[in-house]
Design a protein around this motif. Structure first.
Motif, mmCIF file in Angstrom:
data_model
loop_
_atom_site.group_PDB
_atom_site.id
_atom_site.type_symbol
_atom_site.label_atom_id
_atom_site.label_comp_id
_atom_site.label_asym_id
_atom_site.label_seq_id
_atom_site.Cartn_x
_atom_site.Cartn_y
_atom_site.Cartn_z
ATOM 1 N N LEU A 1 13.143 3.532 -2.158
ATOM 2 C CA LEU A 1 14.302 4.217 -1.587
ATOM 3 C C LEU A 1 14.844 5.265 -2.551
ATOM 4 N N LEU A 2 14.922 4.912 -3.837
ATOM 5 C CA LEU A 2 15.439 5.859 -4.823
ATOM 6 C C LEU A 2 14.498 7.054 -4.988
ATOM 7 N N ARG A 3 13.189 6.784 -4.969
ATOM 8 C CA ARG A 3 12.219 7.884 -5.073
ATOM 9 C C ARG A 3 12.326 8.832 -3.883
ATOM 10 N N VAL A 4 12.412 8.249 -2.682
ATOM 11 C CA VAL A 4 12.478 9.079 -1.480
ATOM 12 C C VAL A 4 13.790 9.861 -1.438
ATOM 13 N N LEU A 5 14.875 9.246 -1.882
ATOM 14 C CA LEU A 5 16.147 9.974 -1.977
ATOM 15 C C LEU A 5 16.004 11.195 -2.878
ATOM 16 N N ASP A 6 15.363 11.018 -4.016
ATOM 17 C CA ASP A 6 15.160 12.126 -4.944
ATOM 18 C C ASP A 6 14.259 13.192 -4.325
ATOM 19 N N ASP A 7 13.198 12.748 -3.625
ATOM 20 C CA ASP A 7 12.303 13.695 -2.951
ATOM 21 C C ASP A 7 13.042 14.490 -1.879
ATOM 22 N N ALA A 8 13.909 13.804 -1.128
ATOM 23 C CA ALA A 8 14.651 14.484 -0.067
ATOM 24 C C ALA A 8 15.602 15.519 -0.637
ATOM 25 N N GLU A 9 16.295 15.173 -1.725
ATOM 26 C CA GLU A 9 17.198 16.136 -2.361
ATOM 27 C C GLU A 9 16.428 17.351 -2.855
ATOM 28 N N ASP A 10 15.276 17.116 -3.479
ATOM 29 C CA ASP A 10 14.456 18.229 -3.954
ATOM 30 C C ASP A 10 13.993 19.106 -2.799
ATOM 31 N N SER A 11 13.540 18.479 -1.707
ATOM 32 C CA SER A 11 13.039 19.252 -0.571
ATOM 33 C C SER A 11 14.130 20.111 0.050
ATOM 34 N N GLU A 12 15.325 19.544 0.205
ATOM 35 C CA GLU A 12 16.423 20.307 0.788
ATOM 36 C C GLU A 12 16.785 21.500 -0.099
ATOM 37 N N CYS A 13 16.838 21.274 -1.391
ATOM 38 C CA CYS A 13 17.165 22.356 -2.320
ATOM 39 C C CYS A 13 16.092 23.439 -2.305
ATOM 40 N N LYS A 14 14.833 23.034 -2.346
ATOM 41 C CA LYS A 14 13.743 24.019 -2.392
ATOM 42 C C LYS A 14 13.735 24.899 -1.145
ATOM 43 N N GLU A 15 13.924 24.284 0.016
ATOM 44 C CA GLU A 15 13.937 25.071 1.245
ATOM 45 C C GLU A 15 15.081 26.080 1.238
ATOM 46 N N ALA A 16 16.243 25.659 0.758
ATOM 47 C CA ALA A 16 17.392 26.569 0.701
ATOM 48 C C ALA A 16 17.150 27.693 -0.305
ATOM 49 N N PHE A 17 16.575 27.372 -1.469
ATOM 50 C CA PHE A 17 16.293 28.390 -2.483
ATOM 51 C C PHE A 17 15.390 29.488 -1.924
ATOM 52 N N VAL A 18 14.292 29.056 -1.292
ATOM 53 C CA VAL A 18 13.304 30.015 -0.800
ATOM 54 C C VAL A 18 13.907 30.894 0.294
ATOM 55 N N ALA A 19 14.596 30.277 1.246
ATOM 56 C CA ALA A 19 15.177 31.050 2.341
ATOM 57 C C ALA A 19 16.198 32.053 1.817
ATOM 58 N N LEU A 20 17.052 31.635 0.889
ATOM 59 C CA LEU A 20 18.075 32.532 0.359
ATOM 60 C C LEU A 20 17.455 33.678 -0.429
ATOM 61 N N TYR A 21 16.474 33.365 -1.262
ATOM 62 C CA TYR A 21 15.871 34.420 -2.085
ATOM 63 C C TYR A 21 15.275 35.528 -1.216
ATOM 64 N N PHE A 22 14.465 35.144 -0.230
ATOM 65 C CA PHE A 22 13.802 36.183 0.563
ATOM 66 C C PHE A 22 14.772 36.851 1.535
ATOM 67 N N LEU A 23 15.831 36.164 1.918
ATOM 68 C CA LEU A 23 16.860 36.806 2.740
ATOM 69 C C LEU A 23 17.580 37.872 1.923
ATOM 70 N N MET A 24 17.838 37.570 0.641
ATOM 71 C CA MET A 24 18.468 38.562 -0.235
ATOM 72 C C MET A 24 17.504 39.687 -0.580
ATOM 73 N N ALA A 25 16.234 39.348 -0.800
ATOM 74 C CA ALA A 25 15.246 40.367 -1.177
ATOM 75 C C ALA A 25 14.997 41.361 -0.050
ATOM 76 N N GLU A 26 15.124 40.901 1.206
ATOM 77 C CA GLU A 26 14.947 41.818 2.332
ATOM 78 C C GLU A 26 16.051 42.861 2.362
ATOM 79 N N ASN A 27 17.256 42.451 1.916
ATOM 80 C CA ASN A 27 18.387 43.369 1.819
ATOM 81 C C ASN A 27 18.704 44.045 3.152
ATOM 82 N N ARG A 28 18.479 43.304 4.216
ATOM 83 C CA ARG A 28 18.757 43.811 5.567
ATOM 84 C C ARG A 28 18.844 42.632 6.515
#
Length: 412
Positions: free
Chosen positions: A324-351
């Motif tokens: 349970l603790l491992r999966v919790l950590d995996d879920a937190e990482d996955s949520e963060c990674k998805e947000a990082f990627v989406a935000l970066y390329f949304l900002m890089a498009e600059n439109r």
């Protein structure tokens, strides 16, 4: 092939498409994004601030989820070393279902994929790479859940019959497999090691789909027909030799004696000391032969069990509460990674850009730059950014707003 799993002589790996899991560590992914130099200095500072906001928001959310999940599992945990509160939850279906739903939600957020009953039955019918036959009784469990992550198609060339024949095996290999089991109450048939109502959770790595049976706690090793022939044919041949050389004279003597007793002939038969010794020696040789064959069969099954135990030793990653603790950590990482990627390329498009176009840009970047083919969850990622005030949508078009004050980040 020998009773132990031989090393493949040839192997190839092809990642499956359509998987949501981003196969990079959170910190490495940030380095990969920043190395793109797609943002100017001001945007880069805004991106770093937004990264901090995202990490804090998910850290707080998963800290709360962690305690709730531990409380939900406490009375079902077979490894618990604390006393149960008299007014606490029971081991009934309602408690198990609540835990199962929480775990399923968590595994989904950690980008695990559910293995359906049809997939599981197909895997059970498949020829095991382990070259042994495994049997399990599903009646021992009244609740079973299997989730996997990081699947890839593989081809291995494996030797059979001591290397005389080679076979190319095609299979799906899972990087991670989570197994959720609730032990059933079978009355007198209940195994003493399985407490009815208790829930066991296991995490494994590097599991071929055809070997999923080995993950269950009630796995029994059975002899394949090829193994039975390897033992049976030589045993039959040597048995004929033993019968003719060691039992011929005693059987003739006993047959003659039996015929006299039954009145088939009138000539008396004298059973002296020499005859008794001959009969005893013959049947002693037969007993020794049968014991040798039984020992050979038992030792072969023991080698199978040892090979299975050794293989599982390296596949098991965690048990019960630790999963349970491992999966919790995996879920937190996955949520963060998805947000990082989406935000970066949304900002890089600059439109302003549609979610579909942004999804194509992100998936193309992973494929071209990092040879990782995946199905990025753009809808989920953008919704996370929107809840945190880092992106807005107008008439189907999205644009980043990383400088919007977010001191009171919205609840995820």
């Amino acid at each position: 092939m020998s009773s132990e799993r031989a090393a493949p002589e040839e192997s190839s790996i092809a990642p499956l498409t359509g998987l949501r899991f981003i196969p990079f560590r959170r910190s490495d992914l940030l380095k990969m994004l920043r190395a793109e130099d797609g943002l100017d200095d001001e945007q880069a500072r805004d991106f770093d601030d937004a990264v901090g906001l995202i990490e804090r928001a998910f850290r707080d959310e998963f800290h709360l989820s962690r305690q709730q999940l531990k409380d939900c599992y406490a009375d079902l945990d077979p490894d618990a070393d604390t006393r149960r509160f008299p007014g606490g939850s029971s081991l009934g279906d309602e408690t198990t279902e609540a835990l199962r739903q929480r775990l399923e939600t968590l595994l989904n957020r950690a980008n695990y994929e559910v293995l359906t009953d049809a997939q599981l039955k197909k895997a059970f019918r498949s020829s095991s790479l382990f070259q042994i036959r495994l049997r399990i009784d599903m009646k021992d469990f009244d609740n079973v859940l299997l989730y996997c992550r990081g699947a890839s198609e593989r081809v291995e060339t494996v030797p059979l019959f001591f290397g005389l024949i080679k076979r190319r095996a095609h299979f799906v290999n899972y990087d991670r497999v989570v197994l959720f089991l609730r032990f059933a109450d079978r009355g007198a048939k209940t195994d003493g090691d399985y407490t009815p109502g208790r829930v066991m959770i296991k995490l494994f790595q590097n599991v071929p789909d055809a070997d999923l049976e080995m993950l269950f706690p009630n796995t029994r090793v059975a002899m394949r027909w090829s193994d039975r022939l390897l033992i049976g044919v030589p045993a039959l041949a040597s048995g004929v030799i033993v019968a003719t050389t060691k039992l011929g004279a005693p059987l003739i003597l006993l047959g003659t004696l039996g015929g006299f007793w039954l009145g088939l002939h009138s000539e008396p038969v004298v059973l002296d000391k020499r005859g008794l010794i001959m009969i005893g020696a013959g049947f002693g040789a037969l007993g020794a032969y049968l014991w040798k064959q039984w020992s050979s069969y038992r030792n072969r099954k023991m080698r199978f069990r040892q090979a299975l135990t050794r293989d599982l030793y390296f596949k098991l990653l965690d048990n019960n509460g630790g999963v349970l603790l491992r999966v919790l950590d995996d879920a937190e990482d996955s949520e963060c990674k998805e947000a990082f990627v989406a935000l970066y390329f949304l900002m890089a498009e600059n439109r302003a850009i549609t979610d579909e176009d942004l999804d194509g840009v992100i998936e193309a970047w992973f494929t071209a730059r990092w040879q990782a083919r995946l199905d990025f969850e753009i809808d989920d990622a953008l919704q996370k950014l929107q809840r945190l005030g880092l992106a807005v949508e107008q008439e189907g078009l999205w644009h980043a707003t990383p400088r919007v004050p977010a001191a009171s980040a919205a609840s995820l």
